[in-house]
Design an enzyme around this catalytic site. Structure first.
Site, PDB file in Angstrom:
ATOM      1  N   LYS A 115       0.835  -1.220   0.000  1.00 22.91           N
ATOM      2  CA  LYS A 115       0.000   0.000   0.000  1.00 22.91           C
ATOM      3  C   LYS A 115       0.855   1.249   0.000  1.00 22.91           C
ATOM      4  O   LYS A 115       0.465   2.259  -0.588  1.00 22.91           O
ATOM      5  CB  LYS A 115      -0.960   0.001   1.199  1.00 22.91           C
ATOM      6  N   LYS A 197      -3.214 -11.387  -7.317  1.00 25.17           N
ATOM      7  CA  LYS A 197      -4.506 -11.549  -6.643  1.00 25.17           C
ATOM      8  C   LYS A 197      -5.582 -10.655  -7.293  1.00 25.17           C
ATOM      9  O   LYS A 197      -5.289  -9.520  -7.666  1.00 25.17           O
ATOM     10  CB  LYS A 197      -4.284 -11.149  -5.174  1.00 25.17           C
ATOM     11  N   LYS A 200      -9.916  -5.295  -5.653  1.00 27.26           N
ATOM     12  CA  LYS A 200     -10.891  -4.288  -6.037  1.00 27.26           C
ATOM     13  C   LYS A 200     -10.237  -3.018  -6.540  1.00 27.26           C
ATOM     14  O   LYS A 200     -10.861  -2.213  -7.201  1.00 27.26           O
ATOM     15  CB  LYS A 200     -11.905  -4.006  -4.930  1.00 27.26           C
TER      16      LYS A 200
HETATM   17  P1  ATP Z   1      -7.731  -3.822  -1.946  1.00 28.41           P
HETATM   18  O1  ATP Z   1      -7.561  -4.196  -3.368  1.00 28.41           O
HETATM   19  O2  ATP Z   1      -8.386  -2.478  -1.753  1.00 28.41           O
HETATM   20  O3  ATP Z   1      -6.517  -4.034  -1.111  1.00 28.41           O
HETATM   21  P2  ATP Z   1      -9.022  -6.316  -1.494  1.00 28.41           P
HETATM   22  O4  ATP Z   1      -9.807  -6.638  -2.711  1.00 28.41           O
HETATM   23  O5  ATP Z   1      -7.736  -7.021  -1.286  1.00 28.41           O
HETATM   24  O6  ATP Z   1      -8.820  -4.772  -1.360  1.00 28.41           O
HETATM   25  P3  ATP Z   1      -9.939  -6.447   1.264  1.00 28.41           P
HETATM   26  O7  ATP Z   1     -10.944  -5.468   1.725  1.00 28.41           O
HETATM   27  O8  ATP Z   1      -8.528  -6.208   1.669  1.00 28.41           O
HETATM   28  O9  ATP Z   1     -10.006  -6.613  -0.295  1.00 28.41           O
HETATM   29  O10 ATP Z   1     -10.372  -7.906   1.702  1.00 28.41           O
HETATM   30  C1  ATP Z   1     -11.607  -8.299   2.200  1.00 28.41           C
HETATM   31  C2  ATP Z   1     -11.604  -9.802   2.412  1.00 28.41           C
HETATM   32  O11 ATP Z   1     -11.571 -10.467   1.157  1.00 28.41           O
HETATM   33  C3  ATP Z   1     -10.390 -10.325   3.175  1.00 28.41           C
HETATM   34  O12 ATP Z   1     -10.791 -11.377   4.043  1.00 28.41           O
HETATM   35  C4  ATP Z   1      -9.485 -10.841   2.111  1.00 28.41           C
HETATM   36  O13 ATP Z   1      -8.631 -11.855   2.586  1.00 28.41           O
HETATM   37  C5  ATP Z   1     -10.478 -11.377   1.093  1.00 28.41           C
HETATM   38  N1  ATP Z   1      -9.948 -11.315  -0.269  1.00 28.41           N
HETATM   39  C6  ATP Z   1      -9.544 -10.206  -0.935  1.00 28.41           C
HETATM   40  N2  ATP Z   1      -9.129 -10.495  -2.163  1.00 28.41           N
HETATM   41  C7  ATP Z   1      -9.273 -11.851  -2.297  1.00 28.41           C
HETATM   42  C8  ATP Z   1      -9.017 -12.763  -3.362  1.00 28.41           C
HETATM   43  N3  ATP Z   1      -8.531 -12.372  -4.534  1.00 28.41           N
HETATM   44  N4  ATP Z   1      -9.291 -14.058  -3.157  1.00 28.41           N
HETATM   45  C9  ATP Z   1      -9.792 -14.494  -1.985  1.00 28.41           C
HETATM   46  N5  ATP Z   1     -10.050 -13.677  -0.940  1.00 28.41           N
HETATM   47  C10 ATP Z   1      -9.803 -12.372  -1.082  1.00 28.41           C
END
Ligand code: ATP
Ligand code: LTN
Length: 334
Positions: A115, A197, A200
């Protein structure tokens, strides 16, 4: 334990449109576990301001997320669904735990490194101590289990270290939480770069399926998903793109990887991608309809938010008072 049930805590940030990764990696498991545990599901809005937010948009996104928890199948009468910022104990405990966490520990956190590279113009102290606030979220409810995606394991390990350190000084104050990682869907990868990964905040909209995407968009994105030239539908390391699609299909249908491989044996990638796209669209359409309905009912949502924040405040206060006493703060005269 609350009412003889073990306690579960989890949360998500309202920083963007949720993706299929968030749904399969987290939200879907939350629903599966919700009968078995006493559950606290928070919209962790205090975490979200570690990156700059537009206030009006942020308010709406947080509300959307709260409604999505309900639309996904979490009953707000049984599960405590609330905004983190409505319960003052999160920030209060986070401060105390900050004093029991080392700079070196926080420096090792990969999410902080990622980040701060992404937001190089705003590497604020909140971003650095983000994992301590997460530890406070969890420890505040004497949580036994925390369902998260694999990317959050490092934060959970730190939470356990902080709790153990605190307990070793003051006695058994905190329950030591365990992570819960689903068998499938724990790490859904980008459709455009299967080594990354699904996230969002990806700049390429074709890389992620958003829970708000309509049917045609979902199917189109799967059609464009990056695969390989091996021409076989197998879950194996050499085929990360195809393996990711198998993983998604498996998490949506409950079928094992072997069953999926058998189902598509001899079929082309085109057919397979279409089947995955249609399955995901079929799963998300009813969720989207329920979500829109819930958002329209302001009185219903307001009622839930108020009642559940009071419940969370009640349980969190118990831990907070105990901690305050242990560290030696003078008791408030009530
Ligand atoms: P950002 O891209 O803003 O960092 P993010 O998509 O990684 O956000 P978070 O809000 O950090 O999402 O995660 C919310 C939940 O979703 C957490 O429990 C995280 O482990 C899970 N998660 C996020 N991305 C994935 C993914 N690609 N596959 C499985 N679980 C995920
Ligand atoms: N850091 C998590 C969100 C989060 C969380 C929590 C998850 C904040 N507090 C407590 C589980 C338990 C994330 O970025 N996904």
């Amino acid at each position: 334990m609350i009412d003889n049930k073990k306690v579960l805590f989890s949360g998500m940030q309202a920083t963007g449109c949720l993706t299929l990764g968030n749904y399969l990696g987290a939200l879907q498991n939350w629903v599966k576990l919700s009968d078995e545990y006493e559950c606290f599901y928070s919209v962790v809005d205090l975490h979200s301001i570690t990156v700059r937010q537009d206030p009006a948009e942020f308010r709406q996104k947080a509300k959307n997320l709260l409604a999505l928890y309900i639309a996904a199948g979490l009953d707000p009468e049984k599960n405590c669904i609330y905004y983190q910022s409505h319960v003052s104990g999160h920030a209060e405990l986070a401060w105390i735990l900050n004093c029991f966490t080392y700079m070196g520990e926080l420096n090792r956190m990969t999410q902080f490194k990622d980040k701060s590279a992404k937001h190089a113009d705003n590497i604020n102290a909140g971003l650095f101590t983000y994992p301590v606030l997460m530890a406070a979220d969890i420890l505040l409810y004497q949580t036994d289990v925390v369902p998260v995606g694999i990317d959050q394991l490092q934060h959970l390990e730190l939470t356990r270290d902080i709790a153990q350190r605190f307990n070793s000084i003051y006695g058994d104050v905190f329950t030591i939480p365990e992570p819960f990682i689903g068998k499938t869907g724990a790490k859904i990868m980008s459709l455009q770069d299967p080594l990354k990964k699904m996230s969002k905040s990806d700049e390429n909209p074709n890389a992620s399926i958003f829970l708000t995407d309509d049917r045609d968009t979902i199917i189109r994105k799967f059609k464009r998903a990056v695969t390989d030239s091996e021409a076989m539908i197998k879950h194996r390391e050499e085929q990360p793109g195809v393996s990711n699609l198998i993983e998604i299909y498996s998490a949506c249908t409950g079928k094992s990887f072997e069953e999926v491989e058998k189902e598509f044996d001899g079929k082309g990638y085109g057919d397979f991608k279409l089947a995955v796209g249609e399955t995901v669209a079929d799963m998300l359409t009813p969720l989207q309809t329920r979500h829109a309905e819930i958002l329209k009912d302001k009185a219903y949502l307001d009622g839930i938010v108020k009642k559940n924040a009071e419940k969370a405040q009640y349980f969190s206060n118990k831990t907070l008072r105990k901690v305050q006493k242990k560290v030696g703060f003078n008791e408030k005269v009530r």
